[in-house]
Design an enzyme around this catalytic site. Structure first.
Site, PDB file in Angstrom:
ATOM      1  N   LYS A  86       0.863  -1.191   0.000  1.00  0.00           N
ATOM      2  CA  LYS A  86       0.000   0.000   0.000  1.00  0.00           C
ATOM      3  C   LYS A  86       0.899   1.241   0.000  1.00  0.00           C
ATOM      4  O   LYS A  86       1.917   1.269   0.709  1.00  0.00           O
ATOM      5  CB  LYS A  86      -0.896  -0.037   1.243  1.00  0.00           C
ATOM      6  CG  LYS A  86      -1.980   1.034   1.286  1.00  0.00           C
ATOM      7  CD  LYS A  86      -2.884   0.822   2.514  1.00  0.00           C
ATOM      8  CE  LYS A  86      -4.013   1.828   2.605  1.00  0.00           C
ATOM      9  NZ  LYS A  86      -4.889   1.595   3.762  1.00  0.00           N
ATOM     10  N   SER A 161      -9.814   1.521   2.691  1.00  0.00           N
ATOM     11  CA  SER A 161      -8.984   2.342   1.847  1.00  0.00           C
ATOM     12  C   SER A 161      -7.900   1.573   1.096  1.00  0.00           C
ATOM     13  O   SER A 161      -7.302   2.124   0.172  1.00  0.00           O
ATOM     14  CB  SER A 161      -8.298   3.414   2.708  1.00  0.00           C
ATOM     15  OG  SER A 161      -7.444   2.822   3.660  1.00  0.00           O
ATOM     16  N   SER A 185      -9.924  -0.948   6.826  1.00  0.00           N
ATOM     17  CA  SER A 185      -9.344  -0.772   5.492  1.00  0.00           C
ATOM     18  C   SER A 185      -8.614  -1.960   4.915  1.00  0.00           C
ATOM     19  O   SER A 185      -8.233  -1.924   3.746  1.00  0.00           O
ATOM     20  CB  SER A 185      -8.388   0.421   5.487  1.00  0.00           C
ATOM     21  OG  SER A 185      -9.117   1.600   5.351  1.00  0.00           O
TER      22      SER A 185
END
Ligand code: GLN
Length: 489
Positions: A86, A161, A185
């Site tokens: 990420k 997210s 997330s």
């Protein structure tokens, strides 16, 4: 349901099988990498999982792994496994943007502990995945660099997210990715993309080098195709890190050996007063999961969580409050973007106005308000009290149950654009994932069949602090029952 299986003709799909092959010399890390880069070339245009693919660095890392094997050195338990990171974890010399314009061009001078540990275990980092700006969101539509589409249906969101990390695994770009989970997330996008996603106990995986959103809630964890791969990765990245003052002083987790142990006699809790709102197709899969665990010998028990209904409200005060403080550092001086104006104060303001997106600004304003003198007690202070009540509820529930089972997301992946103008509707996506973050407990999402439109549904397993072993036992049991039923993993 399509799975990433069979995508790379002669390369195994899971991290465990890839690492076994590379360590034994039967597979070359460079071939594994090229197969995954080919898959990225074929589908990334429709999905946009990545902010950056680091093909050159990955090729060099894979060649080093192969050289180790050739020289008789063991490259590690993740030898040659392609991993997507990420884009809110620091990678030395490689842009780390948090999908925000304010960090565009910033290159961290160090690697996050997780990134270091993955490399030390022989993994091959292949790129930085898209996210909602600063991890604020549930759909990866809040990225400054565009939406990540769901590989199962590219008209729909990937969740958020960590949508880019979930999509990368679901699309076969890498068997493993790493995300961060502050309020859901990792788990929510895992559910929406049909992969496994784990948020470990707070303090189990070092946060050193994770760009902070809400520091008392943030944790990093893996996405994978199956339960074993997440266990394997967690074993490699967990364990004490002196660089993170909230890191628990303990040895790395030991998980793979519990996967075959079964759930005989385990008490699985059903929350009787859980906030409603899950769609019927999702609820049906949760019921099927209870049935599967019962058939495998577990006992289903009722528990109450009377404060759970306040969790979302408390979270949306605590997380923005911490974010408003953490994001004060982006001032145009120390990182990334600077908009030059006549004086320093005007520069701060112009930089932050240009650099932050709408949702980030909303959170900074909410958080600043909740923390301001005169409102602190009524908002932030009260939210902390609710946080305590939720922890107390969990403590009581775990005297009766070993784990709890809930839906991960109340809905399957929704069409791109459906909720982007309605922040409250977006916040409701996290209704079942947020309570665990407030308590600091572990939780994970496992794919458990499909719901509306044939889209994946995830079931969430919650466990008490450091209850990863029992959580993984239950996850493995659910996975076995899906395989036995002929479902996709
Ligand atoms: N969707 C939640 C939020 O917007 C959770 C995000 C996260 O876990 N990083 O805050």
């Amino acid at each position: 349901m399509t799975t990433p299986a069979n995508i790379h003709s002669n390369i195994p799909t899971t991290a465990a099988a890839i690492a076994d092959g590379v360590r034994s010399g039967a597979l070359k890390a460079v071939d594994v990498l090229e197969a995954h880069l080919a898959q990225i070339a074929a589908r990334e245009g429709d999905i946009h999982a990545f902010n950056l693919v680091t093909a050159d660095e990955a090729r060099a890392a894979a060649a080093r792994v192969d050289a180790d094997v050739a020289a008789g050195r063991d490259p590690g338990v993740l030898a040659g496994v392609p991993i997507a990171l990420k884009d809110n974890m620091c990678t030395r010399g490689i842009p780390t943007t948090c999908s925000s314009k304010i960090l565009e061009g910033w290159r961290p001078p160090y690697d996050a502990t997780v990134v270091q540990r993955l490399a030390a275990a022989g993994a091959v980092a292949i790129g930085k995945t898209n996210l909602d700006e600063f991890a604020m969101g549930s759909s990866t539509e809040n990225s400054a660099f565009g939406v990540t589409f769901n590989p199962r249906d590219t008209s729909r969101v990937s969740g958020g997210s960590s949508g880019g990390s979930a999509a990368a695994v679901a699309a076969g770009f890498s068997p493993i990715s790493i995300g961060s989970d502050t309020g859901g997330s990792i788990r929510q996008p895992a559910a929406l993309c049909g992969v496994v996603g784990v948020k470990p106990t707070y303090g189990t995986v070092s946060r050193y080098g994770l760009v902070a959103y809400a520091s008392s809630l943030d944790q990093m964890g893996p996405f994978s195709i199956d339960v074993r791969d997440s266990a394997l990765v967690l074993e490699a990245i967990s364990g004490h890190d002196p660089m993170d003052s909230t890191s628990i002083p303990q040895a790395p987790l030991s998980l793979q050996h519990v996967l075959s142990q079964g759930v005989e006699g385990l008490r699985v809790g059903r929350i009787t007063d859980m906030p409603s709102g899950a769609d019927p197709d999702v609820t049906a899969r949760l019921e099927a999961a209870f049935d599967a665990l019962k058939a495998a010998g577990a006992k289903i028990v009722d528990v109450e969580m009377p404060s759970m209904k306040y969790a979302l409200t408390a979270y949306y005060l605590i997380a923005p409050a911490e974010a408003s403080s953490n994001l004060a550092r982006y001032d145009g001086v120390r990182y990334g973007l600077r908009v030059n104006t006549t004086d320093t104060n005007a520069m701060y303001s112009a930089t932050r106005t240009a650099g932050f997106g709408e949702e980030v600004k909303r959170r900074i304003m909410l958080g600043t308000y909740a923390l301001s003198a005169g409102y602190y007690d009524a908002y932030y202070g009260k939210a902390l009290k609710v946080r305590r009540l939720i922890s107390d509820d969990f403590a009581r529930a775990y005297t009766k149950a070993d784990v709890l089972l809930t839906p991960t997301s109340p809905i399957v992946a929704f069409p791109v654009g459906e909720k982007s103008d309605d922040p409250l509707a977006m916040y409701l996506c996290d209704i079942y994932t947020i309570p665990t973050n407030l308590a600091g407990h572990p939780a994970m999402s496992v794919p458990f069949g499909t719901g509306a439109h044939g889209l994946p549904v995830g079931v969430q397993i919650l466990a008490p602090t450091l209850g990863e072993q029992v959580m993984f036992k239950v996850a493995a049991s659910l996975e076995r029952s899906m395989i036995a039923a002929g479902g996709a993993k």
